[in-house]
Motif scaffolding. Sequence first.
Motif, PDB file in Angstrom:
ATOM      1  N   ASP A   1      50.906  30.196  41.663  1.00  0.00           N
ATOM      2  CA  ASP A   1      51.651  30.328  40.411  1.00  0.00           C
ATOM      3  C   ASP A   1      51.386  29.104  39.533  1.00  0.00           C
ATOM      4  O   ASP A   1      51.932  28.034  39.773  1.00  0.00           O
ATOM      5  N   LEU A   2      50.565  29.276  38.494  1.00  0.00           N
ATOM      6  CA  LEU A   2      50.197  28.153  37.650  1.00  0.00           C
ATOM      7  C   LEU A   2      51.272  27.799  36.631  1.00  0.00           C
ATOM      8  O   LEU A   2      51.124  26.826  35.881  1.00  0.00           O
ATOM      9  N   ASN A   3      52.334  28.582  36.590  1.00  0.00           N
ATOM     10  CA  ASN A   3      53.467  28.242  35.720  1.00  0.00           C
ATOM     11  C   ASN A   3      54.367  27.188  36.362  1.00  0.00           C
ATOM     12  O   ASN A   3      55.233  26.619  35.700  1.00  0.00           O
TER      13      ASN A   3
ATOM     14  N   ALA B   1      44.162  21.181  44.241  1.00  0.00           N
ATOM     15  CA  ALA B   1      43.626  20.773  45.547  1.00  0.00           C
ATOM     16  C   ALA B   1      42.421  21.625  45.910  1.00  0.00           C
ATOM     17  O   ALA B   1      41.464  21.133  46.532  1.00  0.00           O
ATOM     18  N   ASP B   2      42.431  22.903  45.532  1.00  0.00           N
ATOM     19  CA  ASP B   2      41.269  23.765  45.750  1.00  0.00           C
ATOM     20  C   ASP B   2      40.070  23.282  44.945  1.00  0.00           C
ATOM     21  O   ASP B   2      38.955  23.160  45.462  1.00  0.00           O
ATOM     22  N   ILE B   3      40.299  23.008  43.648  1.00  0.00           N
ATOM     23  CA  ILE B   3      39.211  22.590  42.761  1.00  0.00           C
ATOM     24  C   ILE B   3      38.615  21.260  43.212  1.00  0.00           C
ATOM     25  O   ILE B   3      37.407  21.033  43.101  1.00  0.00           O
TER      26      ILE B   3
ATOM     27  N   ALA C   1      47.822  14.542  39.870  1.00  0.00           N
ATOM     28  CA  ALA C   1      47.541  14.178  38.482  1.00  0.00           C
ATOM     29  C   ALA C   1      46.938  15.346  37.703  1.00  0.00           C
ATOM     30  O   ALA C   1      47.325  15.611  36.562  1.00  0.00           O
ATOM     31  N   LEU C   2      45.987  16.048  38.319  1.00  0.00           N
ATOM     32  CA  LEU C   2      45.354  17.186  37.643  1.00  0.00           C
ATOM     33  C   LEU C   2      46.373  18.282  37.310  1.00  0.00           C
ATOM     34  O   LEU C   2      46.223  19.010  36.328  1.00  0.00           O
ATOM     35  N   ALA C   3      47.412  18.390  38.140  1.00  0.00           N
ATOM     36  CA  ALA C   3      48.397  19.460  37.970  1.00  0.00           C
ATOM     37  C   ALA C   3      49.454  19.141  36.927  1.00  0.00           C
ATOM     38  O   ALA C   3      50.307  19.980  36.636  1.00  0.00           O
TER      39      ALA C   3
ATOM     40  N   ARG D   1      50.277  24.550  40.546  1.00  0.00           N
ATOM     41  CA  ARG D   1      49.089  23.898  39.972  1.00  0.00           C
ATOM     42  C   ARG D   1      48.545  22.818  40.909  1.00  0.00           C
ATOM     43  O   ARG D   1      47.336  22.578  40.947  1.00  0.00           O
ATOM     44  N   VAL D   2      49.433  22.151  41.660  1.00  0.00           N
ATOM     45  CA  VAL D   2      48.969  21.152  42.631  1.00  0.00           C
ATOM     46  C   VAL D   2      48.086  21.823  43.679  1.00  0.00           C
ATOM     47  O   VAL D   2      46.996  21.321  44.017  1.00  0.00           O
ATOM     48  N   LYS D   3      48.535  22.956  44.203  1.00  0.00           N
ATOM     49  CA  LYS D   3      47.741  23.671  45.213  1.00  0.00           C
ATOM     50  C   LYS D   3      46.412  24.144  44.624  1.00  0.00           C
ATOM     51  O   LYS D   3      45.360  24.066  45.276  1.00  0.00           O
TER      52      LYS D   3
END
Length: 337
Positions: free
Chosen positions: A17-19, A29-31, A302-304, A24-26
């Motif tokens: 869930d990117l909302n 972590a994939d990226i 940080a990316l999230a 977004r953290v998960k």
Amino acid sequence: MSASLPGSRDLPTSRYDLNSYWGRVKHSADISDPRTLLTSSAGLQHAKDLITKYKQNQIPEMTPDLWTAKKIVDSTLHPDTGLPVLLPFRMSSFVLSNLVVTAGMLTPNLSTPATLAWQWANQSLNVAINSANANKSTPISTPQLITSYFLAVGASCSVALGLNALVPRLKRLSPTTRSTLGRLVPFAAVASAGALNVFLMRAEEIRHGIDVFPCESAAQRQQRETRGGTLESLGKSKKAATLAVGETALSRVFNATPIMVLPPLILVQLQRQEWLKRSPRLVLPVNLGLIFTTSVFALPLALAAFPQRQAVGAGTLEKEFWDKGGEGGRVEFNRGI
């Protein structure tokens, strides 16, 4: 990324869930998973073929293999060009690429030439990463790239040298406090110059704008995919570019803070321990271990901080977009990383 591959059917943006921030953290972590760096050319092509088959309706639904393929593609290809990002400058290589440079900057009692050399190396790497992962709808020219590079290097070196000269003059502080502040000088230089670096490297986006697209509902997306259509740009927005670049600069500071603050403060305490006093050669591997461990956890956090695919109300952009919003009157754009 997968959006650049042929086919009118869009993949789900993420399995998370990117909302939500933790979703977004998960996803981040994939990226940024370093294991994707081991993917061969054949493995990347297989992943692209799988995704293309899904986008062309040859595969009916998402499967574990498809999610793995999407992870490989998203961490390897640029979302605007569809071309592989040069390996050392991918987010999945960020921790490894920065490890040696960060350890160099955080080495205690650096000489002035060494301070300049490590700050130069760090900003050179930042320029390469920012350029490789920027929004490519508004490319930067070579002269502008060179100018931005020298400005960023000059800023980081000036901050580092200035603070290194200032800290010893703070006579009212105890030696321990001055030593601790001295360890934090690289953080001040990296945080300030890192944010400036992003703005300099992506100044063309702010000057000319980046592509924005209407937000679609699931039904609208399905109708478009059925027709075989693609999502067309509504035009270029300078306000969207300013937001994208600003958020990326902030995420760089968020990433640098734990990496440049925690390891030196912990190392100061460890160096007071007898076991490390007896074995000074262990300082370097201990420092590397602290930086690596902190970096692995700090980067996804940080990316999230902000969504990579950012959605905003059309009314917050230029007047020409006010009546062009999609679902809920919103538009979206690629923030870059």
